[in-house]
Design a protein around this motif. Sequence first.
Motif, PDB file in Angstrom:
ATOM      1  N   ILE A   6      17.900   5.690  -1.489  1.00  0.00           N
ATOM      2  CA  ILE A   6      16.490   5.938  -1.801  1.00  0.00           C
ATOM      3  C   ILE A   6      15.887   4.740  -2.520  1.00  0.00           C
ATOM      4  O   ILE A   6      14.761   4.304  -2.205  1.00  0.00           O
ATOM      5  CB  ILE A   6      16.347   7.212  -2.659  1.00  0.00           C
ATOM      6  N   ALA A   7      16.642   4.179  -3.486  1.00  0.00           N
ATOM      7  CA  ALA A   7      16.140   3.027  -4.243  1.00  0.00           C
ATOM      8  C   ALA A   7      15.903   1.831  -3.332  1.00  0.00           C
ATOM      9  O   ALA A   7      14.864   1.150  -3.428  1.00  0.00           O
ATOM     10  CB  ALA A   7      17.129   2.673  -5.356  1.00  0.00           C
ATOM     11  N   VAL A   8      16.852   1.570  -2.427  1.00  0.00           N
ATOM     12  CA  VAL A   8      16.713   0.441  -1.507  1.00  0.00           C
ATOM     13  C   VAL A   8      15.530   0.653  -0.561  1.00  0.00           C
ATOM     14  O   VAL A   8      14.731  -0.261  -0.301  1.00  0.00           O
ATOM     15  CB  VAL A   8      18.022   0.236  -0.710  1.00  0.00           C
ATOM     16  N   SER A   9      15.411   1.884  -0.051  1.00  0.00           N
ATOM     17  CA  SER A   9      14.324   2.186   0.897  1.00  0.00           C
ATOM     18  C   SER A   9      12.962   2.026   0.240  1.00  0.00           C
ATOM     19  O   SER A   9      12.040   1.412   0.814  1.00  0.00           O
ATOM     20  CB  SER A   9      14.490   3.606   1.436  1.00  0.00           C
ATOM     21  N   VAL A  10      12.825   2.579  -0.970  1.00  0.00           N
ATOM     22  CA  VAL A  10      11.535   2.485  -1.666  1.00  0.00           C
ATOM     23  C   VAL A  10      11.208   1.036  -1.999  1.00  0.00           C
ATOM     24  O   VAL A  10      10.056   0.582  -1.836  1.00  0.00           O
ATOM     25  CB  VAL A  10      11.567   3.345  -2.949  1.00  0.00           C
ATOM     26  N   THR A  11      12.215   0.268  -2.446  1.00  0.00           N
ATOM     27  CA  THR A  11      11.989  -1.145  -2.776  1.00  0.00           C
ATOM     28  C   THR A  11      11.564  -1.945  -1.539  1.00  0.00           C
ATOM     29  O   THR A  11      10.633  -2.764  -1.590  1.00  0.00           O
ATOM     30  CB  THR A  11      13.266  -1.760  -3.380  1.00  0.00           C
ATOM     31  N   ALA A  12      12.260  -1.677  -0.423  1.00  0.00           N
ATOM     32  CA  ALA A  12      11.934  -2.392   0.811  1.00  0.00           C
ATOM     33  C   ALA A  12      10.522  -2.064   1.285  1.00  0.00           C
ATOM     34  O   ALA A  12       9.758  -2.956   1.697  1.00  0.00           O
ATOM     35  CB  ALA A  12      12.958  -2.048   1.895  1.00  0.00           C
ATOM     36  N   LEU A  13      10.171  -0.793   1.226  1.00  0.00           N
ATOM     37  CA  LEU A  13       8.828  -0.396   1.644  1.00  0.00           C
ATOM     38  C   LEU A  13       7.763  -0.980   0.724  1.00  0.00           C
ATOM     39  O   LEU A  13       6.676  -1.388   1.170  1.00  0.00           O
ATOM     40  CB  LEU A  13       8.719   1.133   1.663  1.00  0.00           C
ATOM     41  N   TRP A  14       8.082  -1.028  -0.568  1.00  0.00           N
ATOM     42  CA  TRP A  14       7.110  -1.521  -1.550  1.00  0.00           C
ATOM     43  C   TRP A  14       6.763  -2.992  -1.297  1.00  0.00           C
ATOM     44  O   TRP A  14       5.596  -3.393  -1.375  1.00  0.00           O
ATOM     45  CB  TRP A  14       7.686  -1.327  -2.952  1.00  0.00           C
ATOM     46  N   TYR A  15       7.775  -3.813  -0.980  1.00  0.00           N
ATOM     47  CA  TYR A  15       7.546  -5.257  -0.816  1.00  0.00           C
ATOM     48  C   TYR A  15       7.202  -5.666   0.619  1.00  0.00           C
ATOM     49  O   TYR A  15       6.645  -6.752   0.837  1.00  0.00           O
ATOM     50  CB  TYR A  15       8.770  -6.039  -1.285  1.00  0.00           C
ATOM     51  N   ASN A  16       7.539  -4.837   1.593  1.00  0.00           N
ATOM     52  CA  ASN A  16       7.349  -5.229   2.997  1.00  0.00           C
ATOM     53  C   ASN A  16       6.269  -4.435   3.722  1.00  0.00           C
ATOM     54  O   ASN A  16       5.872  -4.820   4.822  1.00  0.00           O
ATOM     55  CB  ASN A  16       8.666  -5.087   3.767  1.00  0.00           C
ATOM     56  N   GLU A  17       5.831  -3.337   3.133  1.00  0.00           N
ATOM     57  CA  GLU A  17       4.811  -2.515   3.789  1.00  0.00           C
ATOM     58  C   GLU A  17       3.602  -2.380   2.869  1.00  0.00           C
ATOM     59  O   GLU A  17       3.595  -1.555   1.949  1.00  0.00           O
ATOM     60  CB  GLU A  17       5.377  -1.132   4.122  1.00  0.00           C
ATOM     61  N   PRO A  18       2.578  -3.169   3.088  1.00  0.00           N
ATOM     62  CA  PRO A  18       1.380  -3.098   2.234  1.00  0.00           C
ATOM     63  C   PRO A  18       0.737  -1.708   2.247  1.00  0.00           C
ATOM     64  O   PRO A  18       0.202  -1.269   1.223  1.00  0.00           O
ATOM     65  CB  PRO A  18       0.451  -4.156   2.846  1.00  0.00           C
TER      66      PRO A  18
END
Length: 504
Positions: free
Chosen positions: A228-240
Amino acid sequence: MTLVPQDKDLISVQDEKNNGNQLFPVFLKLNELHTVLIGAGNVGLEKLNAILHNSAEARVTVIAKTVIQGVYDLANTYPTVKIIVKAFTDDDLDNADLVIAATDDTGLNSYVRESAHQRKLLINVADKPDLCDFYLGSIVQKGDLKIGISTNGKSPTIAKRLREVLDQNIPAELDQSLQNMSQLRETLSGDFTDKVKKLNKVTSVLVEQKNERKNFKWLIWLSIVFAIAVSVTALWYNEPDFKAYVQEINPIFYYFLGAGFVFAMIDGAIGMSYGVTSTTFSLAMGIPPASASMSVHLSEILSNGIAGWMHYRMGNINWKLFKLLLIPGTIGAVIGAYLLSSLEHYSMYSKPFVSLYTLILGIVILMKAINLRRNNGKERPKKIKKISLLGFGGGFMDAVGGGGWGSIVLSALIAGGRHPRFSLGTVKLSRFFIALMSSLTFITMINGKHWEAVFGLVFGSALASPIAAKISNKISTKAIMVSVAVIIMLMSLRSIITFVMKIV
């Protein structure tokens, strides 16, 4: 785990080591025996509960001049229980196989013991180890696996604590292993020694499996959190778009997410106060009473449904009591939800009344904490007769105040002499329907402009539910109840004072 065939040398070694407890544990087929229980007060109820919990088809005849309501409730639930209201006489034991004396009359208990021994019957005398031929020990059960615990009559409290430890640490899946072993045993060939060696080899993995299962469980949870932490971090930085969406979420949602988590943990620790704490917090955060109550009831549907189902599976439901509570409670809840929703536009005026109600519930919780364990059941409570009226009032106040079904109904039932286990199971199951009908009424009536608070409580309580039960065993119940009561009273007083200051 190793199975070793017993022989005379092994038994003699065990006898030499056994310098304390000389009891020989046995497991009785109570469904094939006739048990006579003398006494139907609180002690008799405890003994009868122990018998029926372990053998639901046990044939028991209860003999007493005075019978409390809890014994009648068990007799209504279990058809093999027979109650005879009379004074004890010798001939009551003519057809008995086992005798239990559970009265508060020492002379009568001694007389029952003499009568039993004249007929060469084994007898258990409550709270008198020296007069007992056998004890009713603490039991741990996982399906067909049953473990008896004895302290030789020295300390039932230690036996109870050991039972809790074993019950928590023995996995429920062990019963499935037991069934598999039973099937395997039927296929084995060879002499007794060969069979024991083969079974030893198979069962030796059980201890390893338990440790592996525990480590695997933690690994699963850590993997989920990490993913969950990795997914949220990835979405936060890669999906405006995701980042923008999260930033647009009302901060109220996060406040209620944390609050729902904490309140659900408290409820898991002391078995009450989720509704009143959530409602009090909602009112303090400016949420109108109707929306606050709706969020509480929506978040309680799933948890109470699961709890009610578990109590149903364990046989903890008094169906007669359930029927008396359900219909009036549902009617009261719907009426309360309708009236509160109708006053949503006048929440400025209805809010202080709801705050006054939560203040009263806070005082009730504080009084319960102060009186916790003070009454050991020696005083005979007055029987609650108007169950339907209690259900209606509890449902109405629960909907209006966002909580109180447990505090009002469960407390009244137990105080009125109802058995705690059956009262809790019945109230939990009926609570599912109360919460469901209240939620449907609120959803129909309210335009839903406070959904961020609703979903915050729902998700927060759902996240807390898997670990709330474990936390409850590590925290002082009395300390939590006092803290919760003080917080509720302070927040309620704050809302009331704020209202008074505005109109002044």
